[in-house]
Design a protein around this motif. Sequence first.
Motif, short mmCIF file in Angstrom:
data_model
loop_
_atom_site.label_atom_id
_atom_site.label_comp_id
_atom_site.label_asym_id
_atom_site.label_seq_id
_atom_site.Cartn_x
_atom_site.Cartn_y
_atom_site.Cartn_z
N ASN A 96 40.87 36.04 21.63
CA ASN A 96 39.72 36.87 21.28
C ASN A 96 38.75 37.06 22.44
O ASN A 96 38.12 38.13 22.56
N LEU A 97 38.63 36.07 23.32
CA LEU A 97 37.83 36.26 24.52
C LEU A 97 38.48 37.31 25.42
O LEU A 97 37.80 38.15 26.02
N GLY A 98 39.81 37.27 25.51
CA GLY A 98 40.53 38.27 26.30
C GLY A 98 40.28 39.68 25.78
O GLY A 98 40.00 40.61 26.55
N LYS A 139 37.36 44.86 26.10
CA LYS A 139 36.49 45.86 25.47
C LYS A 139 35.28 46.18 26.35
O LYS A 139 34.71 47.26 26.25
N MET A 140 34.91 45.25 27.21
CA MET A 140 33.80 45.46 28.14
C MET A 140 34.25 46.25 29.37
O MET A 140 33.46 46.49 30.28
N GLY A 141 35.53 46.60 29.41
CA GLY A 141 36.05 47.36 30.54
C GLY A 141 36.65 46.49 31.63
O GLY A 141 37.04 46.99 32.69
N LYS A 142 36.76 45.18 31.37
CA LYS A 142 37.37 44.28 32.34
C LYS A 142 38.89 44.32 32.21
O LYS A 142 39.42 44.42 31.11
N LYS A 143 39.56 44.22 33.35
CA LYS A 143 41.03 44.14 33.35
C LYS A 143 41.41 42.66 33.22
O LYS A 143 41.01 41.83 34.05
N PRO A 153 44.22 40.35 42.89
CA PRO A 153 43.34 41.52 43.11
C PRO A 153 43.39 42.56 42.01
O PRO A 153 42.52 43.44 41.95
N GLU A 154 44.39 42.50 41.14
CA GLU A 154 44.57 43.54 40.13
C GLU A 154 43.78 43.29 38.85
O GLU A 154 43.65 44.18 38.01
N ASN A 197 47.64 46.33 26.07
CA ASN A 197 46.97 47.64 26.09
C ASN A 197 46.53 47.90 27.53
O ASN A 197 46.87 47.13 28.42
N GLN A 198 45.80 48.97 27.74
CA GLN A 198 45.48 49.37 29.11
C GLN A 198 44.79 48.28 29.91
O GLN A 198 45.06 48.09 31.09
N ASN A 199 43.89 47.54 29.26
CA ASN A 199 43.10 46.53 29.97
C ASN A 199 43.54 45.10 29.71
O ASN A 199 42.93 44.17 30.24
N LEU A 200 44.56 44.92 28.90
CA LEU A 200 44.96 43.57 28.51
C LEU A 200 46.46 43.38 28.70
O LEU A 200 47.27 44.09 28.09
N HIS A 201 46.83 42.43 29.56
CA HIS A 201 48.23 42.13 29.83
C HIS A 201 48.52 40.66 29.55
O HIS A 201 47.59 39.85 29.44
#
Length: 258
Positions: A22-24, A29-33, A118-119, A80-84
Amino acid sequence: MGVVVSIANQKGGVGKTTITLNLGYALSKMGKKVLLVDVDPQFNLTFALIGMDVINYSDKNVGTLMTKESSIEDTIVEINQNLHLIPSHLMLASKEIEIINTYNRERRLEKALKPVFPEYDYILIDNPPSMGVFLVNSLTASDFVLIPLELSYFGVIGMQLMFNLMKMIREETNDSLRLMGIVPNKFTKQTRVPQMRLKELKELYPEAPILPTIPKSISIEKAQGEGKSIFEYEPNGKASRAFEKLAREVVRIAEGEE
């Protein structure tokens, strides 16, 4: 360069996987990768994110990554786009002996993750409830440790074991490791006991930052049962707001916004 955070406690049942998941999501959701790394042989985080697809990653998981049998590019799963995710696998436990017998065994995870630092803005590592080679690798690779804690008597007293391990890691493999803070989990104000334990925690470990509490919530349990984050299950609920608050505090600490 990504900030690496180990979510760790040698005690089981304190909510490490719940908080990592849930922290991830909250950070993404804050736009962090965000990259989630599951180094627990019980693979609960992996199962929560990809379900039975876990069986398809026998040759592409954190264990094969640490033994150099798979590349990190092939091992990462996009949620999803920001979560791997770098998944665990039911065969991970069998890799432990192999890793123990390798050269520079404490740095296997650090070396494997280094190409993608770096990603990502944040790399969160979900750890097993033990002090074995996976936890040592995780702490060696990390900038910070975040410790989930259920406010029981033995939970509070047992914190000293984690602090001792962190001290050892700082002396031997990672002198820049820092405690991000303790997250009181499954917190309730309905009885006096959790509040008493929180007071004891602050008295016993006055130097340890206490991060925003996560409430005891039926919604969190139901979301886990359905393999969902709390944001997918109840996006506007009390638990979602608690994780959003925790994520903001993590960013404040990690990014130096004192």
